[in-house]
Design a protein around this motif. Structure first.
Motif, PDB file in Angstrom:
ATOM      1  N   LYS A 168       0.806  -1.223   0.000  1.00  0.00           N
ATOM      2  CA  LYS A 168       0.000   0.000   0.000  1.00  0.00           C
ATOM      3  C   LYS A 168       0.842   1.278   0.000  1.00  0.00           C
ATOM      4  N   GLN A 169       1.953   1.244   0.728  1.00  0.00           N
ATOM      5  CA  GLN A 169       2.684   2.489   0.985  1.00  0.00           C
ATOM      6  C   GLN A 169       4.130   2.496   0.497  1.00  0.00           C
ATOM      7  N   LYS A 170       4.626   1.334   0.053  1.00  0.00           N
ATOM      8  CA  LYS A 170       6.015   1.231  -0.424  1.00  0.00           C
ATOM      9  C   LYS A 170       7.035   1.602   0.655  1.00  0.00           C
ATOM     10  N   TYR A 171       6.772   1.139   1.893  1.00  0.00           N
ATOM     11  CA  TYR A 171       7.762   1.326   2.954  1.00  0.00           C
ATOM     12  C   TYR A 171       9.115   0.789   2.493  1.00  0.00           C
ATOM     13  N   ILE A 172      10.183   1.436   2.920  1.00  0.00           N
ATOM     14  CA  ILE A 172      11.543   1.078   2.504  1.00  0.00           C
ATOM     15  C   ILE A 172      12.254   0.362   3.657  1.00  0.00           C
ATOM     16  N   PRO A 173      12.627  -0.910   3.506  1.00  0.00           N
ATOM     17  CA  PRO A 173      13.345  -1.598   4.581  1.00  0.00           C
ATOM     18  C   PRO A 173      14.751  -1.034   4.725  1.00  0.00           C
ATOM     19  N   LEU A 174      15.136  -0.721   5.946  1.00  0.00           N
ATOM     20  CA  LEU A 174      16.442  -0.109   6.202  1.00  0.00           C
ATOM     21  C   LEU A 174      17.437  -1.107   6.794  1.00  0.00           C
ATOM     22  N   VAL A 175      17.015  -1.751   7.871  1.00  0.00           N
ATOM     23  CA  VAL A 175      17.909  -2.633   8.620  1.00  0.00           C
ATOM     24  C   VAL A 175      17.135  -3.861   9.076  1.00  0.00           C
ATOM     25  N   ARG A 176      17.801  -5.002   9.123  1.00  0.00           N
ATOM     26  CA  ARG A 176      17.215  -6.215   9.684  1.00  0.00           C
ATOM     27  C   ARG A 176      18.298  -6.970  10.444  1.00  0.00           C
ATOM     28  N   GLN A 184      10.046 -28.481   6.991  1.00  0.00           N
ATOM     29  CA  GLN A 184      10.628 -27.172   7.269  1.00  0.00           C
ATOM     30  C   GLN A 184      10.496 -26.294   6.032  1.00  0.00           C
ATOM     31  N   THR A 185      10.245 -25.022   6.246  1.00  0.00           N
ATOM     32  CA  THR A 185      10.131 -24.088   5.126  1.00  0.00           C
ATOM     33  C   THR A 185      11.521 -23.576   4.749  1.00  0.00           C
ATOM     34  N   GLU A 186      11.596 -22.856   3.650  1.00  0.00           N
ATOM     35  CA  GLU A 186      12.824 -22.164   3.306  1.00  0.00           C
ATOM     36  C   GLU A 186      13.067 -21.055   4.327  1.00  0.00           C
ATOM     37  N   LYS A 187      14.313 -20.710   4.519  1.00  0.00           N
ATOM     38  CA  LYS A 187      14.648 -19.626   5.441  1.00  0.00           C
ATOM     39  C   LYS A 187      14.336 -18.286   4.795  1.00  0.00           C
ATOM     40  N   ILE A 188      13.837 -17.361   5.613  1.00  0.00           N
ATOM     41  CA  ILE A 188      13.565 -16.006   5.134  1.00  0.00           C
ATOM     42  C   ILE A 188      14.190 -15.002   6.100  1.00  0.00           C
ATOM     43  N   ALA A 245      17.511  -6.864  22.564  1.00  0.00           N
ATOM     44  CA  ALA A 245      16.210  -6.724  23.212  1.00  0.00           C
ATOM     45  C   ALA A 245      15.081  -6.568  22.191  1.00  0.00           C
ATOM     46  N   VAL A 246      15.394  -5.991  21.027  1.00  0.00           N
ATOM     47  CA  VAL A 246      14.356  -5.785  20.010  1.00  0.00           C
ATOM     48  C   VAL A 246      14.531  -6.730  18.815  1.00  0.00           C
ATOM     49  N   LYS A 247      15.392  -7.739  18.991  1.00  0.00           N
ATOM     50  CA  LYS A 247      15.620  -8.779  17.965  1.00  0.00           C
ATOM     51  C   LYS A 247      16.142  -8.207  16.647  1.00  0.00           C
ATOM     52  N   LEU A 248      17.092  -7.273  16.780  1.00  0.00           N
ATOM     53  CA  LEU A 248      17.843  -6.795  15.625  1.00  0.00           C
ATOM     54  C   LEU A 248      19.305  -7.212  15.798  1.00  0.00           C
ATOM     55  N   VAL A 249      19.493  -8.499  16.062  1.00  0.00           N
ATOM     56  CA  VAL A 249      20.819  -9.032  16.359  1.00  0.00           C
ATOM     57  C   VAL A 249      21.680  -9.032  15.099  1.00  0.00           C
ATOM     58  N   LYS A 250      22.914  -8.569  15.248  1.00  0.00           N
ATOM     59  CA  LYS A 250      23.860  -8.477  14.131  1.00  0.00           C
ATOM     60  C   LYS A 250      23.200  -7.805  12.919  1.00  0.00           C
ATOM     61  N   PRO A 251      22.844  -6.555  13.068  1.00  0.00           N
ATOM     62  CA  PRO A 251      22.078  -5.869  12.013  1.00  0.00           C
ATOM     63  C   PRO A 251      22.855  -5.719  10.711  1.00  0.00           C
ATOM     64  N   VAL A 252      22.131  -5.813   9.617  1.00  0.00           N
ATOM     65  CA  VAL A 252      22.684  -5.583   8.279  1.00  0.00           C
ATOM     66  C   VAL A 252      21.688  -4.708   7.524  1.00  0.00           C
ATOM     67  N   ARG A 253      22.159  -4.103   6.446  1.00  0.00           N
ATOM     68  CA  ARG A 253      21.252  -3.326   5.600  1.00  0.00           C
ATOM     69  C   ARG A 253      20.232  -4.251   4.951  1.00  0.00           C
ATOM     70  N   ARG A 257      15.774  -8.437  -2.462  1.00  0.00           N
ATOM     71  CA  ARG A 257      16.531  -9.589  -1.967  1.00  0.00           C
ATOM     72  C   ARG A 257      15.839 -10.281  -0.793  1.00  0.00           C
ATOM     73  N   ASP A 258      15.283  -9.486   0.108  1.00  0.00           N
ATOM     74  CA  ASP A 258      14.826 -10.035   1.386  1.00  0.00           C
ATOM     75  C   ASP A 258      13.333 -10.350   1.460  1.00  0.00           C
ATOM     76  N   TYR A 259      12.481  -9.555   0.810  1.00  0.00           N
ATOM     77  CA  TYR A 259      11.047  -9.676   1.091  1.00  0.00           C
ATOM     78  C   TYR A 259      10.136  -9.825  -0.122  1.00  0.00           C
ATOM     79  N   SER A 260      10.698  -9.838  -1.320  1.00  0.00           N
ATOM     80  CA  SER A 260       9.861 -10.022  -2.510  1.00  0.00           C
ATOM     81  C   SER A 260       9.245 -11.418  -2.564  1.00  0.00           C
ATOM     82  N   PHE A 261       9.765 -12.350  -1.746  1.00  0.00           N
ATOM     83  CA  PHE A 261       9.193 -13.695  -1.631  1.00  0.00           C
ATOM     84  C   PHE A 261       7.693 -13.643  -1.368  1.00  0.00           C
ATOM     85  N   PHE A 262       7.254 -12.670  -0.588  1.00  0.00           N
ATOM     86  CA  PHE A 262       5.860 -12.621  -0.160  1.00  0.00           C
ATOM     87  C   PHE A 262       4.901 -12.245  -1.286  1.00  0.00           C
ATOM     88  N   ALA A 263       5.446 -11.811  -2.418  1.00  0.00           N
ATOM     89  CA  ALA A 263       4.584 -11.553  -3.573  1.00  0.00           C
ATOM     90  C   ALA A 263       3.966 -12.852  -4.084  1.00  0.00           C
TER      91      ALA A 263
END
Length: 281
Positions: free
Chosen positions: A100-108, A207-211, A249-257, A262-268
């Motif tokens: 809906k809004q084209k949010y831009i993923p920054l860090v995971r 088991q599913t594929e890793k995402i 604490a917020v589950k952003l362990v070892k953050p990467v860009r 690459r990361d979320y187009s799977f959900f299409a």
């Protein structure tokens, strides 16, 4: 330049400055909002995320206000409407807001997510096809473990099954253990964290594929320089012990860009409408 032209130029710049400055000040005083998915009790989320919000406020020089919700449906409505400047959400919920809004993923974080379907060790079911017509316990309809495991079952294995919503990973495990459900579906990491002592009672049959995990994202209306500053600030937290504790604490362990394609187009490929129609029986 004549005195008249110079005077006119000076006056014009003064008027422009006078009319522009208040808007810039108002924009900075307004600050930004950070919406966090309600995957834990509000008091826990407030405790875990307040240090992050305060840290970003200092780094940006403007207030970053934490927004918490009592229901996932409310969170989804707010983010799909674009009411949040920044957002931390499960991958599937991020995708719905992205649509809906084209949010831009920054860090995971770097720890990948994988769904699993399990049965009791003494269960007669040895493969996914055996679960045809049976009941599978899951945490809830919107949880990422539910979405990716049901997607795998419906698309990859094409079986018809019933679902029951148990509310938590440990309740899913208990439902399978006492025979209320033939199988359970959770994240493998959630089972290890929430019900480690019960794992020995089960046998994993799929088991599913890793995402990639939950992204910290920004609405595209946020200026790129601000998005870049937030990205850098979050990545820098990983350089100190105190910062790593805040990230953990917020589950952003070892953050990467993060990167959408690459990361979320799977959900299409996920049929969310079909999953929404799958009601517990």
């Amino acid at each position: 330049m004549s005195r008249f032209r110079f005077g006119f130029f000076t006056l014009a710049m003064a008027i422009l400055f006078a009319t522009t400055l208040p808007r810039l000040v108002m924009a900075s005083e307004k600050g930004y909002t950070l919406a966090v998915v309600p995957n834990l009790p509000a008091v826990t989320l407030h405790k875990n995320w307040t240090p992050i919000a305060d840290y970003l406020s200092r780094e940006l020089g403007v207030k970053v206000e934490l927004k918490l919700y009592d229901k996932i449906t409310t969170f989804l409505e707010e983010t799909r409407a674009g009411n949040a400047d920044f957002m931390y959400a499960a991958p599937n919920m991020f995708y719905l807001a992205y649509q809906k809004q084209k949010y831009i993923p920054l860090v995971r974080g770097s720890n990948m997510l994988r769904g699993q379907v399990f049965v009791r060790k003494d269960s007669p079911y040895t493969k996914v096809k055996d679960l045809e017509g049976q009941t599978i316990a899951i945490v809830g309809p919107k949880n990422v473990c539910s979405v990716i495991t049901r997607h795998a079952l419906l698309s990859g294995n094409n079986i018809d099954f019933n679902v029951s919503f148990s509310g938590s990973t440990i309740n899913v495990a208990k439902s399978v253990l006492v025979g209320k459900a033939a199988a359970g579906a959770t994240l493998d990491s959630s089972m290890m964290e929430d019900a480690p002592e019960m794992q020995k009672e089960f046998r994993v049959i799929m088991q599913t594929e890793k995402i990639p995990p939950h992204p910290f994202s920004a609405h595209p209306r946020i200026p790129k320089k601000v998005r870049d500053a937030v990205t850098t600030a979050l990545l820098n937290l990983d350089k100190s012990d105190q910062g790593r504790k805040m990230l953990e604490a917020v589950k952003l362990v070892k953050p990467v860009r993060a990167d959408y394609k690459r990361d979320y187009s799977f959900f299409a490929n996920v049929d969310f409408e079909r999953l929404d129609k799958q009601q517990p029986k």
